[in-house]
Design a protein around this motif. Structure first.
Motif, PDB file in Angstrom:
ATOM      1  N   TYR A   1     -72.116   8.774  59.576  1.00 39.08           N
ATOM      2  CA  TYR A   1     -71.214   8.399  58.365  1.00 39.08           C
ATOM      3  C   TYR A   1     -69.437   8.655  58.643  1.00 39.08           C
ATOM      4  CZ  TYR A   1     -69.074   8.822  53.710  1.00 39.08           C
ATOM      5  OH  TYR A   1     -68.429   8.677  52.671  1.00 39.08           O
ATOM      6  N   ALA A   2     -69.245   9.883  59.164  1.00 38.16           N
ATOM      7  CA  ALA A   2     -67.916  10.056  59.660  1.00 38.16           C
ATOM      8  C   ALA A   2     -67.424   9.019  60.666  1.00 38.16           C
ATOM      9  CB  ALA A   2     -67.838  11.340  60.064  1.00 38.16           C
ATOM     10  N   GLU A   3     -68.277   8.514  61.515  1.00 42.55           N
ATOM     11  CA  GLU A   3     -67.945   7.616  62.542  1.00 42.55           C
ATOM     12  C   GLU A   3     -67.723   6.107  61.851  1.00 42.55           C
ATOM     13  OE1 GLU A   3     -67.188   7.951  65.559  1.00 42.55           O
ATOM     14  OE2 GLU A   3     -66.992   5.831  66.075  1.00 42.55           O
ATOM     15  N   GLY A   4     -68.573   5.841  60.813  1.00 39.23           N
ATOM     16  CA  GLY A   4     -68.374   4.577  59.992  1.00 39.23           C
ATOM     17  C   GLY A   4     -67.068   4.704  59.340  1.00 39.23           C
ATOM     18  N   LEU A   5     -66.704   5.657  58.685  1.00 39.07           N
ATOM     19  CA  LEU A   5     -65.609   5.964  58.132  1.00 39.07           C
ATOM     20  C   LEU A   5     -64.195   5.765  58.800  1.00 39.07           C
ATOM     21  CD1 LEU A   5     -65.528   9.280  55.824  1.00 39.07           C
ATOM     22  CD2 LEU A   5     -65.566   6.664  54.910  1.00 39.07           C
TER      23      LEU A   5
ATOM     24  N   ASP B   1     -75.006   2.798  54.724  1.00 41.92           N
ATOM     25  CA  ASP B   1     -76.453   2.368  55.073  1.00 41.92           C
ATOM     26  C   ASP B   1     -76.712   2.986  56.455  1.00 41.92           C
ATOM     27  OD1 ASP B   1     -75.970  -1.159  54.321  1.00 41.92           O
ATOM     28  OD2 ASP B   1     -76.652   0.505  52.981  1.00 41.92           O
ATOM     29  N   PRO B   2     -78.074   3.880  56.517  1.00 42.95           N
ATOM     30  CA  PRO B   2     -77.983   4.743  57.558  1.00 42.95           C
ATOM     31  C   PRO B   2     -78.379   3.849  58.717  1.00 42.95           C
ATOM     32  CG  PRO B   2     -80.160   4.617  56.078  1.00 42.95           C
ATOM     33  CD  PRO B   2     -78.880   4.126  55.288  1.00 42.95           C
ATOM     34  N   SER B   3     -78.185   4.422  59.764  1.00 42.34           N
ATOM     35  CA  SER B   3     -78.792   3.778  61.164  1.00 42.34           C
ATOM     36  C   SER B   3     -80.060   3.820  61.210  1.00 42.34           C
ATOM     37  CB  SER B   3     -78.091   4.238  62.278  1.00 42.34           C
ATOM     38  OG  SER B   3     -78.593   5.814  62.411  1.00 42.34           O
ATOM     39  N   LEU B   4     -80.902   3.073  62.111  1.00 45.20           N
ATOM     40  CA  LEU B   4     -82.263   2.984  62.253  1.00 45.20           C
ATOM     41  C   LEU B   4     -82.935   4.384  62.758  1.00 45.20           C
ATOM     42  CD1 LEU B   4     -84.077   0.642  61.759  1.00 45.20           C
ATOM     43  CD2 LEU B   4     -83.766   0.011  64.277  1.00 45.20           C
ATOM     44  N   PRO B   5     -82.284   5.036  63.497  1.00 46.74           N
ATOM     45  CA  PRO B   5     -82.638   6.130  63.916  1.00 46.74           C
ATOM     46  C   PRO B   5     -82.844   7.214  62.713  1.00 46.74           C
ATOM     47  CG  PRO B   5     -81.351   5.745  65.719  1.00 46.74           C
ATOM     48  CD  PRO B   5     -81.015   4.881  64.644  1.00 46.74           C
ATOM     49  N   LEU B   6     -81.680   7.143  61.929  1.00 45.06           N
ATOM     50  CA  LEU B   6     -81.554   8.195  61.055  1.00 45.06           C
ATOM     51  C   LEU B   6     -82.760   7.648  59.587  1.00 45.06           C
ATOM     52  CD1 LEU B   6     -80.362  10.467  59.065  1.00 45.06           C
ATOM     53  CD2 LEU B   6     -78.541   9.082  58.536  1.00 45.06           C
ATOM     54  N   ALA B   7     -82.922   6.276  59.465  1.00 42.23           N
ATOM     55  CA  ALA B   7     -83.738   5.736  58.399  1.00 42.23           C
ATOM     56  C   ALA B   7     -85.208   6.240  59.040  1.00 42.23           C
ATOM     57  CB  ALA B   7     -83.454   4.386  58.614  1.00 42.23           C
ATOM     58  N   PHE B   8     -85.659   6.165  60.239  1.00 38.32           N
ATOM     59  CA  PHE B   8     -86.620   6.862  60.659  1.00 38.32           C
ATOM     60  C   PHE B   8     -86.777   8.138  60.503  1.00 38.32           C
ATOM     61  CE2 PHE B   8     -89.457   3.526  62.468  1.00 38.32           C
ATOM     62  CZ  PHE B   8     -88.694   2.578  62.960  1.00 38.32           C
ATOM     63  N   ARG B   9     -85.999   8.939  60.831  1.00 39.00           N
ATOM     64  CA  ARG B   9     -86.014  10.559  60.454  1.00 39.00           C
ATOM     65  C   ARG B   9     -86.199  10.629  58.996  1.00 39.00           C
ATOM     66  NH1 ARG B   9     -81.351  11.139  63.580  1.00 39.00           N
ATOM     67  NH2 ARG B   9     -80.032  12.113  62.155  1.00 39.00           N
TER      68      ARG B   9
ATOM     69  N   VAL C   1     -61.221   2.866  58.512  1.00 40.15           N
ATOM     70  CA  VAL C   1     -60.072   3.205  58.514  1.00 40.15           C
ATOM     71  C   VAL C   1     -59.187   2.534  59.589  1.00 40.15           C
ATOM     72  CG1 VAL C   1     -58.296   5.283  59.562  1.00 40.15           C
ATOM     73  CG2 VAL C   1     -60.071   5.789  57.743  1.00 40.15           C
ATOM     74  N   GLY C   2     -59.892   2.252  60.876  1.00 42.33           N
ATOM     75  CA  GLY C   2     -59.104   1.510  61.915  1.00 42.33           C
ATOM     76  C   GLY C   2     -58.798   0.372  61.582  1.00 42.33           C
ATOM     77  N   ARG C   3     -59.332  -0.585  60.800  1.00 44.31           N
ATOM     78  CA  ARG C   3     -59.039  -1.840  60.496  1.00 44.31           C
ATOM     79  C   ARG C   3     -57.555  -2.014  60.047  1.00 44.31           C
ATOM     80  NH1 ARG C   3     -63.939  -2.597  57.532  1.00 44.31           N
ATOM     81  NH2 ARG C   3     -65.544  -2.344  59.118  1.00 44.31           N
TER      82      ARG C   3
ATOM     83  N   GLY D   1     -54.829  10.798  56.380  1.00 44.84           N
ATOM     84  CA  GLY D   1     -54.845  10.612  55.094  1.00 44.84           C
ATOM     85  C   GLY D   1     -55.789   9.460  54.536  1.00 44.84           C
ATOM     86  N   LEU D   2     -55.623   8.434  55.614  1.00 43.22           N
ATOM     87  CA  LEU D   2     -56.616   7.301  55.194  1.00 43.22           C
ATOM     88  C   LEU D   2     -58.171   7.578  55.117  1.00 43.22           C
ATOM     89  CD1 LEU D   2     -54.636   4.255  57.283  1.00 43.22           C
ATOM     90  CD2 LEU D   2     -55.067   4.526  54.677  1.00 43.22           C
ATOM     91  N   TYR D   3     -58.494   8.214  56.137  1.00 46.16           N
ATOM     92  CA  TYR D   3     -59.921   8.650  56.315  1.00 46.16           C
ATOM     93  C   TYR D   3     -60.192   9.503  55.047  1.00 46.16           C
ATOM     94  CZ  TYR D   3     -64.067  11.538  57.991  1.00 46.16           C
ATOM     95  OH  TYR D   3     -65.139  12.046  58.138  1.00 46.16           O
ATOM     96  N   LYS D   4     -59.214  10.479  54.537  1.00 40.29           N
ATOM     97  CA  LYS D   4     -59.658  11.300  53.219  1.00 40.29           C
ATOM     98  C   LYS D   4     -59.800  10.286  52.194  1.00 40.29           C
ATOM     99  CE  LYS D   4     -57.661  15.143  52.345  1.00 40.29           C
ATOM    100  NZ  LYS D   4     -58.920  15.971  52.158  1.00 40.29           N
ATOM    101  N   TRP D   5     -59.092   9.261  51.995  1.00 35.60           N
ATOM    102  CA  TRP D   5     -58.931   8.370  50.804  1.00 35.60           C
ATOM    103  C   TRP D   5     -60.176   7.708  50.841  1.00 35.60           C
ATOM    104  CZ3 TRP D   5     -58.367   3.021  50.644  1.00 35.60           C
ATOM    105  CH2 TRP D   5     -58.007   2.282  49.352  1.00 35.60           C
ATOM    106  N   GLN D   6     -60.631   7.109  52.105  1.00 34.82           N
ATOM    107  CA  GLN D   6     -61.932   6.234  52.170  1.00 34.82           C
ATOM    108  C   GLN D   6     -63.217   7.313  51.623  1.00 34.82           C
ATOM    109  OE1 GLN D   6     -62.348   3.363  52.628  1.00 34.82           O
ATOM    110  NE2 GLN D   6     -61.393   2.415  54.090  1.00 34.82           N
ATOM    111  N   ARG D   7     -63.099   8.627  52.202  1.00 32.74           N
ATOM    112  CA  ARG D   7     -64.174   9.291  51.809  1.00 32.74           C
ATOM    113  C   ARG D   7     -64.208   9.828  50.243  1.00 32.74           C
ATOM    114  NH1 ARG D   7     -63.367  15.299  54.417  1.00 32.74           N
ATOM    115  NH2 ARG D   7     -62.674  15.644  52.196  1.00 32.74           N
ATOM    116  N   TRP D   8     -63.042   9.760  49.794  1.00 30.98           N
ATOM    117  CA  TRP D   8     -62.692   9.976  48.263  1.00 30.98           C
ATOM    118  C   TRP D   8     -63.442   8.747  47.522  1.00 30.98           C
ATOM    119  CZ3 TRP D   8     -59.652   7.429  44.658  1.00 30.98           C
ATOM    120  CH2 TRP D   8     -59.807   7.699  43.391  1.00 30.98           C
TER     121      TRP D   8
END
Lengths: 177, 63
Positions: free
Chosen positions: A74-78, B39-47, A82-84, A167-174
């Motif tokens: 989830y953090a990686e997705g955030l 949306d969870p990844s496939l491994p996380l969805a399986f878990r 932010v990157g875009r 800051g952008l990361y925290k904003w997205q998380r909020w």
């Protein structure tokens, strides 16, 4: 090692918060001074502590950004979200900032001398002097004002970009919460 | 994506932190999945499916 990694991942957001607020607290006085609300500046040991604190906070932020292992998905997705906007900002903003510097220097020819006098440390001034004598190709081509405008923008971008990312990361998380 | 994660968690009287610990993710990740922001990844969805002893499609719905 696996346990440590999991613990870091679960506390990743706490580390982000610590870095963010450490940066905010350290930035209060300098930004109040830049905005003209105070003339106070750190001196002596306080200046050293402030400088070391800023560097350590900056280092923590850089580690938080580049340490992929410290984040769950989830953090990686955030960070990807932010990157875009940051990529767009990085492409456009330095040139706008450089242009703003140049317009200011062109409109007020003494502005560069005043800025240089305040901002250029001695060793940079010596490099400039040598560059002029040795016909430095970049400075010759773009001019001293342009060259140091770019240097100034690159420096501040490098110094503050990690905190903008935070800051952008925290904003997205909020927004998600 | 819709999901029944919050309901399933409530049925077991787990907090988001409890579920996060069992799934090895952060509490924020659990919250984001429950609210549909992530949306969870496939491994996380399986878990998740294995944890609740259900099929993935019984927990998550992309309709």
């Amino acid at each position: 090692m696996q346990k440590l990694r999991k613990r870091i991942q679960r506390n990743y957001d706490l580390l982000v918060d610590i870095a963010f607020w450490a940066f905010m607290v350290q930035s209060i006085i300098p930004w109040l001074r830049i905005m003209g609300f105070t003339k106070y500046r750190f001196e002596g040991p306080l200046q050293t502590i402030s400088g070391v604190g800023f560097f350590l906070t900056w280092l923590l932020v850089v580690l938080l950004v580049i340490a992929r292992f410290a984040r769950d998905e989830y953090a990686e997705g955030l960070w990807q979200r932010v990157g875009r906007p940051v990529i767009m900002l990085l492409v456009i903003a330095p040139w706008i900032a450089c242009l703003a510097f140049l317009i200011n220097f062109e409109r007020d020819p003494d502005a560069f001398a005043r800025w240089a006098g305040q901002h250029l440390p001695d060793h940079i001034a010596k490099v400039t002097e040598r560059a002029i004598k040795d016909n430095h190709p970049v400075i010759e081509t773009v001019g001293i004002a342009s060259y140091f405008s770019m240097v100034e923008v690159l420096f501040w971008t490098g110094a503050y970009l990690p905190f903008i990312l935070l800051g952008l990361y925290k904003w997205q998380r909020w927004r998600d919460s | 994506m819709n999901n029944k994660l919050k309901v399933l968690r409530a049925m077991r009287d787990w907090s988001q932190a409890d579920l996060a610990q069992q799934l090895d993710v952060s509490r924020q990740a659990v919250n984001a999945i429950e609210t549909g922001k992530h949306d969870p990844s496939l491994p996380l969805a399986f878990r998740i499916a294995r944890l609740f002893e259900m099929k993935i499609e019984e927990i998550f719905d992309d309709q």
